[in-house]
Design a protein around this motif. Structure first.
Motif, PDB file in Angstrom:
ATOM      1  N   ALA A  22       0.832  -1.209   0.000  1.00 13.79           N
ATOM      2  CA  ALA A  22       0.000   0.000   0.000  1.00 13.79           C
ATOM      3  C   ALA A  22       0.864   1.255   0.000  1.00 13.79           C
ATOM      4  O   ALA A  22       0.586   2.220  -0.729  1.00 13.79           O
ATOM      5  N   ASP A  23       1.939   1.245   0.793  1.00 15.13           N
ATOM      6  CA  ASP A  23       2.813   2.411   0.891  1.00 15.13           C
ATOM      7  C   ASP A  23       3.572   2.653  -0.412  1.00 15.13           C
ATOM      8  O   ASP A  23       3.708   3.790  -0.867  1.00 15.13           O
ATOM      9  N   LEU A  24       4.062   1.582  -1.045  1.00  8.27           N
ATOM     10  CA  LEU A  24       4.808   1.712  -2.299  1.00  8.27           C
ATOM     11  C   LEU A  24       3.934   2.272  -3.414  1.00  8.27           C
ATOM     12  O   LEU A  24       4.332   3.190  -4.134  1.00  8.27           O
ATOM     13  N   ILE A  25       2.738   1.697  -3.556  1.00  8.39           N
ATOM     14  CA  ILE A  25       1.843   2.136  -4.626  1.00  8.39           C
ATOM     15  C   ILE A  25       1.364   3.566  -4.388  1.00  8.39           C
ATOM     16  O   ILE A  25       1.305   4.382  -5.313  1.00  8.39           O
ATOM     17  N   LYS A  26       1.062   3.881  -3.139  1.00 10.05           N
ATOM     18  CA  LYS A  26       0.568   5.218  -2.800  1.00 10.05           C
ATOM     19  C   LYS A  26       1.627   6.284  -3.059  1.00 10.05           C
ATOM     20  O   LYS A  26       1.332   7.347  -3.625  1.00 10.05           O
ATOM     21  N   CYS A  27       2.859   6.013  -2.663  1.00  9.66           N
ATOM     22  CA  CYS A  27       3.903   7.046  -2.708  1.00  9.66           C
ATOM     23  C   CYS A  27       4.737   7.050  -3.980  1.00  9.66           C
ATOM     24  O   CYS A  27       5.264   8.092  -4.357  1.00  9.66           O
ATOM     25  N   ASN A  28       4.861   5.897  -4.645  1.00  8.00           N
ATOM     26  CA  ASN A  28       5.786   5.839  -5.779  1.00  8.00           C
ATOM     27  C   ASN A  28       5.170   5.275  -7.045  1.00  8.00           C
ATOM     28  O   ASN A  28       5.810   5.269  -8.093  1.00  8.00           O
ATOM     29  N   GLY A  29       3.944   4.777  -6.972  1.00  6.73           N
ATOM     30  CA  GLY A  29       3.275   4.266  -8.159  1.00  6.73           C
ATOM     31  C   GLY A  29       3.692   2.856  -8.516  1.00  6.73           C
ATOM     32  O   GLY A  29       4.787   2.410  -8.192  1.00  6.73           O
ATOM     33  N   MET A  30       2.819   2.123  -9.199  1.00  6.01           N
ATOM     34  CA  MET A  30       3.081   0.742  -9.569  1.00  6.01           C
ATOM     35  C   MET A  30       4.224   0.631 -10.589  1.00  6.01           C
ATOM     36  O   MET A  30       5.055  -0.267 -10.513  1.00  6.01           O
ATOM     37  N   THR A  31       4.279   1.547 -11.540  1.00  5.17           N
ATOM     38  CA  THR A  31       5.284   1.465 -12.605  1.00  5.17           C
ATOM     39  C   THR A  31       6.700   1.492 -12.050  1.00  5.17           C
ATOM     40  O   THR A  31       7.585   0.763 -12.518  1.00  5.17           O
ATOM     41  N   ASN A  32       6.941   2.329 -11.058  1.00  2.00           N
ATOM     42  CA  ASN A  32       8.288   2.507 -10.523  1.00  2.00           C
ATOM     43  C   ASN A  32       8.725   1.396  -9.571  1.00  2.00           C
ATOM     44  O   ASN A  32       9.922   1.238  -9.305  1.00  2.00           O
ATOM     45  N   THR A  33       7.764   0.648  -9.025  1.00  2.15           N
ATOM     46  CA  THR A  33       8.118  -0.310  -7.975  1.00  2.15           C
ATOM     47  C   THR A  33       7.568  -1.709  -8.247  1.00  2.15           C
ATOM     48  O   THR A  33       7.425  -2.506  -7.327  1.00  2.15           O
TER      49      THR A  33
END
Length: 254
Positions: free
Chosen positions: A98-109
């Motif tokens: 949740a934190d990764l998608i919220k703050c950095n987006g799916m494409t980047n992570t």
């Protein structure tokens, strides 16, 4: 089905990492100068990952020491401490996705999100069935390497020179623990899952075999990035590639 204790630990873990995240936003620890602005979430994420790695590594070693039967019977062995260890990781995976998608987006992570989704799904399934937990315990000791892997990220974030003794020592330990505690277990899981497929429901036999292979490929890719940036790049290239090896984007000198 899930036990009350298992669900309680998952929820507690999720809340605990979320609170830790918020505490870091309140300057619980000083952030690196380059991560005091809009990129602060990257530092927070690494700190949370480091905390999970330390907890999971310690518990994983204790479980394997106290219950060596996990290595002898990956399917039927199920202990309370093993359940707690797996549940903590499930709660962390939910929080971190949740934190990764919220703050950095799916494409980047996407590599980390995919890893967390696969690992979290299987771990939660094992808790639900109260079987196959040995597969999770077998791989959770990979968090021993994660301590040094995230340590590398923090050294870069705090701008510790890549030619310093501290960074070089961490890099060497990082590589050895990556091979021993991360690549080796995932490589062993693929044939073991294939061998045990007749002991599992068809869905889990197939998905566990495929999932183990996918996780192995992801970890091989990350290992290649690690070797390339820490050992195969020139000093100038290393300075330009001070980004996270688990991030699919390149942000030089961030």
């Amino acid at each position: 089905m899930f036990s009350i204790a298992g669900l309680t630990v998952i929820l507690t873990s999720f809340i605990g990492f979320t609170v830790f995240n918020r505490a870091l936003d309140m300057n619980l620890l000083p952030a690196p100068k380059k991560y005091t602005g809009t990129t602060r979430f990257k530092w927070r994420n690494v700190m949370g990952s480091m905390l999970h790695a330390a907890i999971a590594a310690c518990l994983g070693l204790i479980v394997r020491y106290r219950s060596p039967e996990y290595l002898q019977d990956l399917i039927g062995t199920y202990t309370q401490l093993g359940e707690i260890t797996i549940a903590i990781s499930v709660g962390y995976f939910i929080y971190d996705c949740a934190d990764l998608i919220k703050c950095n987006g799916m494409t980047n992570t996407w590599p980390l999100v995919l890893h967390h989704c696969l690992a979290g799904f299987f771990a939660a399934s094992f808790l639900y069935m109260q079987r196959l937990a040995g597969y999770a315990i077998f791989t959770i000791v990979a968090e021993i390497n994660s301590v040094f892997l995230h340590g590398r990220q923090l050294l870069l974030m705090y701008e510790v020179p890549t030619d310093s003794r501290l960074y070089k020592v961490n890099s060497i330990i990082n590589v050895f623990t990556y091979i021993i505690y991360r690549l080796t277990p995932f490589a062993m899981l693929v044939p073991v899952a294939l061998k045990d497929r007749h002991k599992m429901p068809p869905f889990y036999a197939t998905s566990l075999s495929i999932g183990s292979f996918v996780l192995l490929v992801i970890n091989v890719v990350l290992f290649y990035r690690l070797i390339k940036r820490d050992f195969l790049s020139s000093k100038n290239e290393a300075v330009k590639q001070r980004d996270d090896i688990m991030d699919t984007t390149v942000t030089p000198n961030r």
